[in-house]
Design an enzyme around this catalytic site. Structure first.
Site, PDB file in Angstrom:
ATOM      1  N   CYS A   1      -4.703  19.855  20.867  1.00  0.00           N
ATOM      2  CA  CYS A   1      -3.909  19.310  20.030  1.00  0.00           C
ATOM      3  C   CYS A   1      -2.311  19.972  20.154  1.00  0.00           C
ATOM      4  O   CYS A   1      -1.461  19.384  19.438  1.00  0.00           O
ATOM      5  CB  CYS A   1      -4.431  19.633  18.422  1.00  0.00           C
ATOM      6  SG  CYS A   1      -5.609  18.778  18.083  1.00  0.00           S
TER       7      CYS A   1
ATOM      8  N   HIS B   1       2.966   5.047  12.180  1.00  0.00           N
ATOM      9  CA  HIS B   1       3.634   4.733  13.403  1.00  0.00           C
ATOM     10  C   HIS B   1       4.861   5.449  13.718  1.00  0.00           C
ATOM     11  O   HIS B   1       5.695   5.072  14.494  1.00  0.00           O
ATOM     12  CB  HIS B   1       3.965   3.459  13.833  1.00  0.00           C
ATOM     13  CG  HIS B   1       2.635   2.436  14.132  1.00  0.00           C
ATOM     14  ND1 HIS B   1       1.942   2.026  13.010  1.00  0.00           N
ATOM     15  CD2 HIS B   1       1.875   2.176  15.034  1.00  0.00           C
ATOM     16  CE1 HIS B   1       0.912   1.398  13.570  1.00  0.00           C
ATOM     17  NE2 HIS B   1       0.755   1.443  14.939  1.00  0.00           N
TER      18      HIS B   1
ATOM     19  N   GLU C   1      -8.636  12.455   9.106  1.00  0.00           N
ATOM     20  CA  GLU C   1      -7.838  12.877  10.528  1.00  0.00           C
ATOM     21  C   GLU C   1      -8.791  11.920  11.449  1.00  0.00           C
ATOM     22  O   GLU C   1      -8.187  11.250  12.310  1.00  0.00           O
ATOM     23  CB  GLU C   1      -7.646  14.347  10.803  1.00  0.00           C
ATOM     24  CG  GLU C   1      -6.774  14.318  12.110  1.00  0.00           C
ATOM     25  CD  GLU C   1      -6.245  15.757  12.421  1.00  0.00           C
ATOM     26  OE1 GLU C   1      -5.269  16.375  11.792  1.00  0.00           O
ATOM     27  OE2 GLU C   1      -7.084  16.297  13.176  1.00  0.00           O
TER      28      GLU C   1
END
Length: 152
Positions: free
Chosen positions: A25, A75, A136
């Site tokens: 990550c 986005h 998530e």
């Protein structure tokens, strides 16, 4: 009158990177987030009110969460502005990308703290934020509960 909890779900796509993290990550990547927002209150008892029987109109809750969270984060790419990711963020913005710079590591946990503040500030006085759940991935989520928060 009874106290009732109302929950509405929201979906948005957001990218992020965790600077200094020791796993995958640390790379820029994205998630299809699912946010559940639960508020608590007493249904309106005034029969002359068009929203009689509602704690809050789902449409009103959608406007609040939409304007404060979904419309901004969908986005977009989120970076901690206090890391070297700021250089990447600046370059992406120059190229027309939506970037959000925050004062925290953009984990689900920290995003929930941020979201709770934003949503609480927009709710009517008669409605309280009860909880948030941010999923998530299909198997990972974080939760925020008002009852868990310490008051000073």
């Amino acid at each position: 009158m009874s106290t009732i909890r109302i929950t509405k779900q929201f979906h948005f796509e957001t990218g992020h990177a965790l600077f200094g993290y020791d796993g995958k990550c640390k790379n820029v990547h994205g998630h299809s987030y699912k946010l559940s927002v639960t508020v608590i209150g007493t249904p309106i008892s005034d029969s002359a009110n068009v929203k009689c029987g509602m704690v809050i109109d789902f449409g009103d809750l959608k406007k609040i969460v939409g304007s404060e969270i979904v419309d901004k984060f969908d986005h977009a790419t989120v970076f901690n502005k206090n890391t070297p990711h700021i250089e990447l963020a600046n370059e992406l913005e120059k190229r027309g990308h939506s970037v959000i710079l925050v004062d925290y590591q953009p984990t689900s946990e920290m995003m929930l703290i941020d979201f709770a503040k934003k949503i609480k500030n927009k709710l009517p006085d008669s409605i309280k934020l009860h909880s948030l759940k941010l999923q998530e991935t299909g198997t990972s989520n974080a939760e925020w509960y008002a009852s868990d928060q310490k008051t000073i």
